[in-house]
Design a protein around this motif. Structure first.
Motif, PDB file in Angstrom:
ATOM      1  N   PHE A  18     -22.530 -92.409   7.473  1.00 57.16           N
ATOM      2  CA  PHE A  18     -21.475 -91.395   7.493  1.00 57.16           C
ATOM      3  C   PHE A  18     -21.294 -90.812   8.893  1.00 57.16           C
ATOM      4  O   PHE A  18     -22.253 -90.633   9.638  1.00 57.16           O
ATOM      5  N   CYS A  19     -20.038 -90.493   9.224  1.00 50.92           N
ATOM      6  CA  CYS A  19     -19.730 -89.883  10.518  1.00 50.92           C
ATOM      7  C   CYS A  19     -20.378 -88.491  10.601  1.00 50.92           C
ATOM      8  O   CYS A  19     -20.548 -87.829   9.571  1.00 50.92           O
ATOM      9  N   CYS A  22     -19.403 -85.390   8.152  1.00 48.14           N
ATOM     10  CA  CYS A  22     -18.889 -85.850   6.857  1.00 48.14           C
ATOM     11  C   CYS A  22     -19.618 -85.113   5.729  1.00 48.14           C
ATOM     12  O   CYS A  22     -20.820 -84.879   5.810  1.00 48.14           O
ATOM     13  N   HIS A  24     -20.198 -86.294   2.777  1.00 52.54           N
ATOM     14  CA  HIS A  24     -20.828 -87.186   1.798  1.00 52.54           C
ATOM     15  C   HIS A  24     -22.364 -87.166   1.855  1.00 52.54           C
ATOM     16  O   HIS A  24     -23.024 -87.396   0.841  1.00 52.54           O
ATOM     17  N   CYS A  53     -15.981 -94.890   1.749  1.00 49.75           N
ATOM     18  CA  CYS A  53     -17.181 -94.256   2.312  1.00 49.75           C
ATOM     19  C   CYS A  53     -18.076 -93.680   1.211  1.00 49.75           C
ATOM     20  O   CYS A  53     -19.294 -93.814   1.255  1.00 49.75           O
ATOM     21  N   ASN A 124     -11.955 -86.406  -0.384  1.00 50.54           N
ATOM     22  CA  ASN A 124     -11.729 -86.021   1.027  1.00 50.54           C
ATOM     23  C   ASN A 124     -10.235 -86.050   1.371  1.00 50.54           C
ATOM     24  O   ASN A 124      -9.871 -85.979   2.538  1.00 50.54           O
ATOM     25  N   GLY A 128     -10.520 -92.853   3.412  1.00 48.58           N
ATOM     26  CA  GLY A 128     -11.318 -92.719   4.638  1.00 48.58           C
ATOM     27  C   GLY A 128     -11.623 -94.059   5.272  1.00 48.58           C
ATOM     28  O   GLY A 128     -11.048 -94.441   6.295  1.00 48.58           O
ATOM     29  N   CYS A 203     -13.583 -84.953   5.431  1.00 48.61           N
ATOM     30  CA  CYS A 203     -13.595 -86.163   6.258  1.00 48.61           C
ATOM     31  C   CYS A 203     -13.045 -85.780   7.637  1.00 48.61           C
ATOM     32  O   CYS A 203     -11.830 -85.788   7.842  1.00 48.61           O
ATOM     33  N   PRO A 204     -13.912 -85.414   8.572  1.00 42.79           N
ATOM     34  CA  PRO A 204     -13.395 -85.006   9.879  1.00 42.79           C
ATOM     35  C   PRO A 204     -12.755 -86.153  10.647  1.00 42.79           C
ATOM     36  O   PRO A 204     -11.858 -85.925  11.460  1.00 42.79           O
ATOM     37  N   THR A 205     -13.153 -87.384  10.381  1.00 43.48           N
ATOM     38  CA  THR A 205     -12.675 -88.512  11.182  1.00 43.48           C
ATOM     39  C   THR A 205     -11.241 -88.897  10.832  1.00 43.48           C
ATOM     40  O   THR A 205     -10.370 -88.926  11.702  1.00 43.48           O
ATOM     41  N   GLN A 206     -10.974 -89.160   9.566  1.00 42.77           N
ATOM     42  CA  GLN A 206      -9.626 -89.619   9.205  1.00 42.77           C
ATOM     43  C   GLN A 206      -8.681 -88.463   8.887  1.00 42.77           C
ATOM     44  O   GLN A 206      -7.512 -88.503   9.272  1.00 42.77           O
TER      45      GLN A 206
HETATM   46  S1  SF4 Z   1     -14.391 -91.817   7.697  1.00 45.27           S
HETATM   47 FE1  SF4 Z   1     -14.405 -89.771   6.791  1.00 45.27          FE
HETATM   48  S2  SF4 Z   1     -15.250 -90.008   4.707  1.00 45.27           S
HETATM   49 FE2  SF4 Z   1     -15.760 -91.850   5.920  1.00 45.27          FE
HETATM   50  S3  SF4 Z   1     -17.819 -91.451   6.713  1.00 45.27           S
HETATM   51 FE3  SF4 Z   1     -16.338 -90.835   8.294  1.00 45.27          FE
HETATM   52  S4  SF4 Z   1     -15.984 -88.648   7.923  1.00 45.27           S
HETATM   53 FE4  SF4 Z   1     -16.957 -89.480   6.059  1.00 45.27          FE
END
Ligand code: SF4
Length: 255
Positions: A18-19, A22, A24, A53, A124, A128, A203-206
């Protein structure tokens, strides 16, 4: 007595994919805590996940039987496993894109049939892992890779969806509400029939980067600000409820 949670992980697992920031990873921890508090033998459990994810929460991490299935089909596989071996405690853990968008039809029919499964949906608000596309849970106006100017569709209210379809129990909590979330997971694991938890997991990334959140902490802080209990919601006007997220355990009175 509480066990070291490492006992629930497959040997050799040293980190997660996981980022940073995240939600999760928090959810993974809380699921294992609930199982530990109930002293359930992992040999009596089967974990089923789809693609995304959140599907990585049980598989490859949990030291138990896991089925990592096709995109959107986790509930169908879980239903088959439960029919084959009714003694199994079957828990589906997957994301909102997987369970409620691609797999939405399986979700509503498992709820309608009151299939004896626990479904934990890590919401999220976006696809993701598969590219940041809009999901059936993306809020109105959310920027995603398929709605660069903001999605024009309203999201599902997942708890109302499954309750309306016939599920006897649904709950909604954020990963920022760990005590309530553990209690809800324990309720699911000790209730027969279809039980569902929507877990708000950032989900901070997407989602975060596209929707201009400065940091993962901002997403967590916003969840803490917006989440209110059912009792608080009952005392608020429609205007005050705008942008609030009502959390709690919900039933529809059906057996
Ligand atoms: S993309 Fe989003 S949901 Fe997937 S691991 Fe990264 S932060 Fe979590």
């Amino acid at each position: 007595m509480a066990r070291d949670l490492e006992a629930y992980l497959r040997p050799g697992i040293a980190s997660t994919p996981f980022c940073p920031g995240c939600g999760h990873g928090i959810l993974m921890n809380l699921i294992l805590r609930a199982i530990d508090e109930l002293e359930i033998d992992m040999d009596e459990m089967l974990f089923v996940s789809g693609i995304g994810c959140a599907g990585w929460i049980p598989s490859p991490h949990f030291n138990a039987d896991t089925l990592h299935t096709l995109h959107g089909r986790a509930i169908a596989f879980a239903t088959g496993a439960k029919m084959f071996n009714p003694k199994l405690k079957v828990m589906v853990i997957s994301g909102d894109g997987d369970l409620t968008s691609i797999g939405g039809n399986h979700l509503i029919h498992a709820a309608r049939r009151n299939t004896d499964l626990t479904v934990i949906c890590a919401n999220n608000m976006i696809y993701g892992m598969t590219g940041g596309q809009a999901a059936s849970t993306s809020p109105l106006g959310a920027r995603t890779s398929t709605s660069m100017d903001g999605t024009i569709y309203r999201p599902f209210d997942l708890c109302k969806l499954v309750l309306g379809a016939g599920a006897p129990y649904a709950a909604r909590f954020a990963v920022t509400q760990p005590v309530s979330l553990i209690k809800a997971i324990k309720s699911c694991l000790t209730t027969t029939g279809f039980t569902f938890i929507e877990v708000l997991s950032p989900c901070p990334t997407q989602f975060g980067r596209r929707n201009r959140y400065e940091s993962p902490a901002d997403m967590m802080n916003l969840l803490m600000e917006r989440c209110i209990s059912k009792d608080e919601a009952a005392r608020m006007s429609v205007e005050q409820l705008k942008d609030r997220i009502v959390t709690g355990e919900f039933t529809n009175g059906r057996p």
